[in-house]
Design an enzyme around this catalytic site. Structure first.
Site, mmCIF file in Angstrom:
data_model
loop_
_atom_site.group_PDB
_atom_site.id
_atom_site.type_symbol
_atom_site.label_atom_id
_atom_site.label_comp_id
_atom_site.label_asym_id
_atom_site.label_seq_id
_atom_site.Cartn_x
_atom_site.Cartn_y
_atom_site.Cartn_z
ATOM 1 N N HIS A 121 -18.278 0.387 0.808
ATOM 2 C CA HIS A 121 -16.993 0.083 0.180
ATOM 3 C C HIS A 121 -16.937 -1.442 -0.021
ATOM 4 C CE1 HIS A 121 -12.563 -0.367 0.048
ATOM 5 N NE2 HIS A 121 -12.476 0.931 -0.137
ATOM 6 N N ASP A 199 -18.364 0.986 9.933
ATOM 7 C CA ASP A 199 -17.139 1.270 9.187
ATOM 8 C C ASP A 199 -16.895 2.781 9.281
ATOM 9 O OD1 ASP A 199 -15.313 2.024 7.258
ATOM 10 O OD2 ASP A 199 -16.174 0.801 5.653
ATOM 11 N N GLN A 202 -14.134 6.729 6.909
ATOM 12 C CA GLN A 202 -14.263 8.106 6.420
ATOM 13 C C GLN A 202 -14.857 9.055 7.467
ATOM 14 O OE1 GLN A 202 -12.884 9.115 3.697
ATOM 15 N NE2 GLN A 202 -12.525 7.167 2.681
ATOM 16 N N LYS A 225 -5.749 7.087 6.731
ATOM 17 C CA LYS A 225 -6.657 8.128 6.258
ATOM 18 C C LYS A 225 -6.800 9.243 7.290
ATOM 19 C CE LYS A 225 -9.157 5.101 3.157
ATOM 20 N NZ LYS A 225 -10.362 4.311 2.895
ATOM 21 N N CYS A 364 -13.783 1.720 -5.296
ATOM 22 C CA CYS A 364 -14.088 0.445 -4.631
ATOM 23 C C CYS A 364 -15.568 0.341 -4.280
ATOM 24 C CB CYS A 364 -13.243 0.223 -3.370
ATOM 25 S SG CYS A 364 -11.487 0.171 -3.686
HETATM 26 C C1 LIG Z 1 -10.719 3.188 2.633
HETATM 27 C C2 LIG Z 1 -11.976 2.557 3.094
HETATM 28 C C3 LIG Z 1 -12.027 1.208 3.432
HETATM 29 C C4 LIG Z 1 -10.826 0.314 3.313
HETATM 30 O O1 LIG Z 1 -9.771 0.774 4.079
HETATM 31 P P1 LIG Z 1 -8.288 0.221 3.912
HETATM 32 O O2 LIG Z 1 -7.462 1.200 4.639
HETATM 33 O O3 LIG Z 1 -8.005 0.186 2.437
HETATM 34 O O4 LIG Z 1 -8.266 -1.141 4.507
HETATM 35 C C5 LIG Z 1 -13.227 0.715 3.887
HETATM 36 N N1 LIG Z 1 -14.316 1.479 4.008
HETATM 37 C C6 LIG Z 1 -14.299 2.783 3.690
HETATM 38 C C7 LIG Z 1 -15.540 3.592 3.878
HETATM 39 C C8 LIG Z 1 -13.135 3.367 3.211
HETATM 40 O O5 LIG Z 1 -13.119 4.647 2.895
#
Ligand SMILES: *Cc1c(COP(=O)(O)O)cnc(C)c1O
Length: 406
Positions: A121, A199, A202, A225, A364
């Site tokens: 992302h 990260d 997801q 999320k 993104c």
């Molecule tokens: C949504 C997402 C982000 C960013 O998250 P925010 O809640 O917009 O700060 C970063 N990495 C991944 C894999 C995402 O799905």
């Protein structure tokens, strides 16, 4: 069998019609909906105990502080962190990654190397590019093949004592692909002393996270999320890493003593929590953790995997439909295009007319779109409240879009 009907009834927003059709919400990778239990906790905070935390001796301030610290402990358990002060409240994944990238600045020298993957992302690309600009470090990228599978032999060739940071996502938001973070971490540990950032934006909503077993140094994710309000997120860091790093924001909450000559920083976790936090949101995030744990990680993963497999099967029945990362192991999301009919946003607009919410565009992740030579994809992403009937409606909708756009 999961009682989806009962689960859906806990999400008031799902009960509505969009453009005269029952809402089919398949944009969960962008943000999930929030159950009544979470909304009630949020509202209760503002109607009964709203006060600033860690400051007042008065009753409400104490209650607010206690509730937020209980939530911190729930999150600690949720990802199996060793200590509660390893959990830092942020406003989301983006802020968590920026915090790390800024806080490590003094540890990074010219020609040091930072490794990320092709499947990131933008929020796991840009903060590292900014760090490189500040320090003269170099960014390297683990390549992928046409199935979206990362080519880990790159790590064998590129990890060295110069590698200071390896930061990758556990599940790709654009394609839903599960990345082999265990292998990435073990290779990194073997061949470098790099800090490892995962990260989990997801992955945290979809399967059980165990940061001690995973042995990452940092794990970041977003509350919104995973059924919690927007403006909530987590930075987990191993104690010794968090102690080593400098603060990101300066201000109230994060100091032990402050004079014009010298300031000493507060202990963990407050060193990284400058200013008034999103108290109501952070408490509601604890309630979202309860919601997930009441259903159970295994039940969630099982249901969502079945939905995903069913969706892949149904979509592949449609001619000239390409799924990106078709052969890869996925969680939560499926990304596709109709190769002979319109562009992703045209498909998305027709689906919206049918009450179906999907995400279209670049998600993104410009580099991934460039790799596949498309401007965007259609992404359907799933949560615990989605049903097989909704997948049928999606597949019919996509067929309809194909007829209209051909
Ligand atoms: C949504 C997402 C982000 C960013 O998250 P925010 O809640 O917009 O700060 C970063 N990495 C991944 C894999 C995402 O799905």
């Amino acid at each position: 069998m999961l009682d989806t009907h009962n689960i859906r009834s806990q999400f008031p927003i799902l009960m509505q019609e969009i453009n005269g059709k029952p809402l089919v919400y398949l944009d969960n990778a962008a943000t999930s909906q929030k159950p009544k239990s979470v909304l009630e906790v949020y509202e209760k905070y503002y109607t009964e105990i709203n006060a600033n935390v860690h400051r007042g001796v008065h009753t409400l301030s104490r209650l607010a502080t206690e509730a937020m610290e209980i939530s911190r402990k729930k999150i600690q358990k949720f990802i199996n962190a060793e200590k509660d002060f390893e959990i830092i409240f942020t406003k989301g994944t983006t802020e968590s990654i920026n915090l790390i990238a800024y806080a490590v600045t003094r540890e990074i020298k010219e020609n040091d190397e930072i490794i990320i993957s092709y499947l990131e992302h933008h929020s796991n690309i840009v903060p590292w590019q900014m760090l490189c600009e500040r320090t003269g470090a170099k960014l390297k990228v683990i390549p992928m093949d046409e199935n979206g599978i990362l080519q880990l032999d790159f790590l064998d060739k590129n990890l060295s004592e110069k590698t200071k940071i390896v930061s990758v996502n556990q599940v790709s938001n654009a394609l839903g692909i599960i990345n082999p973070i265990e292998e990435i971490i073990s290779k990194t540990r073997k061949n470098s002393a790099a800090m490892i950032v995962i990260d989990g934006a997801q992955s945290a909503p979809h399967f059980k996270i165990d940061v001690q077993k995973t042995d990452c140094d940092f794990f970041v994710f977003s509350g919104h999320k995973m059924y919690a309000p927007m403006g909530t997120g987590i930075l987990y860091g191993k104690e010794k890493m968090l102690r080593k790093l400098n603060p990101f924001h300066g201000g109230g909450e994060m100091i032990a003593a402050c004079s014009f000559e010298k300031t000493t920083y507060a202990d963990l976790p407050f060193k990284f929590e400058a200013g008034t936090p999103n108290v109501g949101g952070n408490i509601a995030l604890g309630s979202a953790v309860d919601f997930i744990e009441n259903i159970g990680h295994e039940n969630i993963a099982h249901h969502e995997n079945q939905l995903l497999n069913y969706a892949q099967e149904k979509l592949l029945e449609i001619e000239n439909l390409k799924i990106y990362g078709e052969k890869a192991k996925k969680a939560g999301s499926i990304s596709f295009n109709l190769e002979n009919a319109g562009i992703a946003s045209d498909v998305g607009m027709i689906l919206d007319k049918l009450g179906i919410a999907v995400r279209t565009g670049h998600h993104c992740t410009h580099p991934i779109m460039d790799f596949f030579n498309v401007a965007g994809t259609v992404r359907a992403s799933f949560a615990i409240y989605n049903t097989f009937e909704e997948i049928d409606i999606l597949a019919e909708g996509v067929k309809k879009a194909q007829k209209m756009l051909r």
